[in-house]
Write an enzyme that holds these catalytic residues in place. Structure first.
Site, PDB file in Angstrom:
ATOM      1  N   HIS A 149      -3.215   3.100   0.652  1.00 22.27           N
ATOM      2  CA  HIS A 149      -4.664   3.081   0.820  1.00 22.27           C
ATOM      3  C   HIS A 149      -5.099   1.856   1.628  1.00 22.27           C
ATOM      4  CE1 HIS A 149      -4.872   6.407  -1.992  1.00 22.27           C
ATOM      5  NE2 HIS A 149      -4.118   5.706  -2.840  1.00 22.27           N
ATOM      6  N   HIS A 174       2.491   0.262  -4.015  1.00 21.54           N
ATOM      7  CA  HIS A 174       1.887   1.586  -4.114  1.00 21.54           C
ATOM      8  C   HIS A 174       0.558   1.648  -3.373  1.00 21.54           C
ATOM      9  CE1 HIS A 174       0.932   5.482  -5.937  1.00 21.54           C
ATOM     10  NE2 HIS A 174      -0.304   5.005  -6.060  1.00 21.54           N
ATOM     11  N   LYS A 201       0.898  13.530   2.778  1.00 22.13           N
ATOM     12  CA  LYS A 201      -0.180  12.959   1.981  1.00 22.13           C
ATOM     13  C   LYS A 201      -1.397  13.834   2.257  1.00 22.13           C
ATOM     14  CE  LYS A 201      -2.232   9.671  -0.539  1.00 22.13           C
ATOM     15  NZ  LYS A 201      -1.839   9.270  -1.907  1.00 22.13           N
TER      16      LYS A 201
END
Length: 314
Positions: free
Chosen positions: A197, A182, A238
């Site tokens: 990220h 994730h 996103k």
């Protein structure tokens, strides 16, 4: 110092930790002051020997955008230059090998490759990461301050492996995700991109035309250090994805681990990197009595003169 231990994910089960836990796991309370968090983050940054040097990475933020803006405010790619010698460093190479291990969509059981390939590559990545200075410093700090997860090197490695790499479910009750997938790789859920990220992963996707990655502009930028970016991946959006730029995989993993074990939920982990204030937000997730990393991401903190000067130069 952390000895080199041959330790695969399947060893989690062989050691009997799973059978021993009769009650739901929790993250132990850990007393660490805000000033100590700042100092430890500074140490990790200073010891990140594999971070990009000046000029090795050039990014092009292009147009400013917002989460509601439907326009594409960036005609070009985000990365203008990435020195390929950086990607040949051992932790980077191993990170890139792992990029094809994961299903993009949630609701599909992981891994995408064979179980053995995933276990081998993950074990090799942990081996390499644990040899780096930031991770030796991180372990020594938590061990010295008697965090239960760092009582000894074997226990420390067990918990890092579980928190980051053991699969759990985000959709349909299937083991379709992990904290590492994730946070570092990203995934698609309910028609949107979730997580992702990490700058190396973004660069990997942007340079591969089959991934249909389209950078659309920035919401926040902090020079060549951090950005909150908008992009699409296989046409799924996103709207705001934040990441550090030019940091090594081991630094991101160490910083986020430090913050996860120290500050979670509404309690942000406030650090300063290269003069810029950043806040790290992290969430845990519990399933079937086990605890995992749910999400971790950086946000820009209050602007100061040093960071403003760096920002104006980019």
């Amino acid at each position: 110092m952390i000895p080199l231990i041959q330790f695969s994910l399947c060893s989690l089960f062989l050691l009997g930790f799973y059978e021993a836990a009769e009650t739901a796991e929790t993250i132990p309370n850990f007393s660490i002051s805000n000033s100590d968090i700042l100092k430890l983050a500074d140490q990790l940054r200073a010891q990140d020997e594999n971070k990009a040097k000046k000029g090795q990475i050039i990014v092009n933020f292009q147009g400013h955008t917002s989460t509601r803006d439907s326009q594409d405010n960036a005609d070009g790619k985000f990365f203008t230059k990435v020195d390929q010698s950086l990607l040949r460093k051992s932790t980077y190479e191993q990170f890139l090998k792992m990029c094809n291990n994961f299903e993009r969509q949630t609701g599909i059981k992981e891994p995408k490759v064979t179980n053995q390939e995933e276990k081998t590559e993950t074990t090799q990545f942990i081996d390499l990461v644990f040899q780096t200075k930031p991770w030796k410093t991180l372990y020594e700090y938590f061990h010295k301050n008697q965090h239960p997860f760092a009582s000894d090197p074997t226990t420390w490695r067990y918990w890092i492996a579980q928190l980051w790499f053991v699969h759990y479910s985000r959709a349909r009750g299937l083991a379709d995700t992990s904290g590492f997938e994730h946070v570092f790789m990203g995934e698609a859920k309910n028609g949107e991109v979730s997580g992702m990220h990490n700058w190396i992963r973004m660069y990997y996707l942007e340079r591969n035309s089959t991934e249909q990655f389209d950078y659309k502009g920035f919401l926040v930028k902090r020079g060549n250090l951090m950005g909150a970016l908008k992009f699409s991946w296989h046409s799924e959006m996103k709207r705001s994805g934040s990441l550090l730029i030019g940091t090594s995989p081991e630094f991101d993993l160490a910083l986020y681990t430090m913050c996860f074990l120290s500050r979670r939920g509404r309690q942000t982990c406030d650090v300063e990197i290269d003069g810029c204030n950043l806040s790290i937000t992290s969430y845990d997730i519990s399933q079937q009595g086990k605890i995992y990393i749910g999400s971790i991401f950086p946000s820009a903190g209050r602007m100061n003169d040093k960071c403003r000067q760096m920002n104006n130069n980019n």
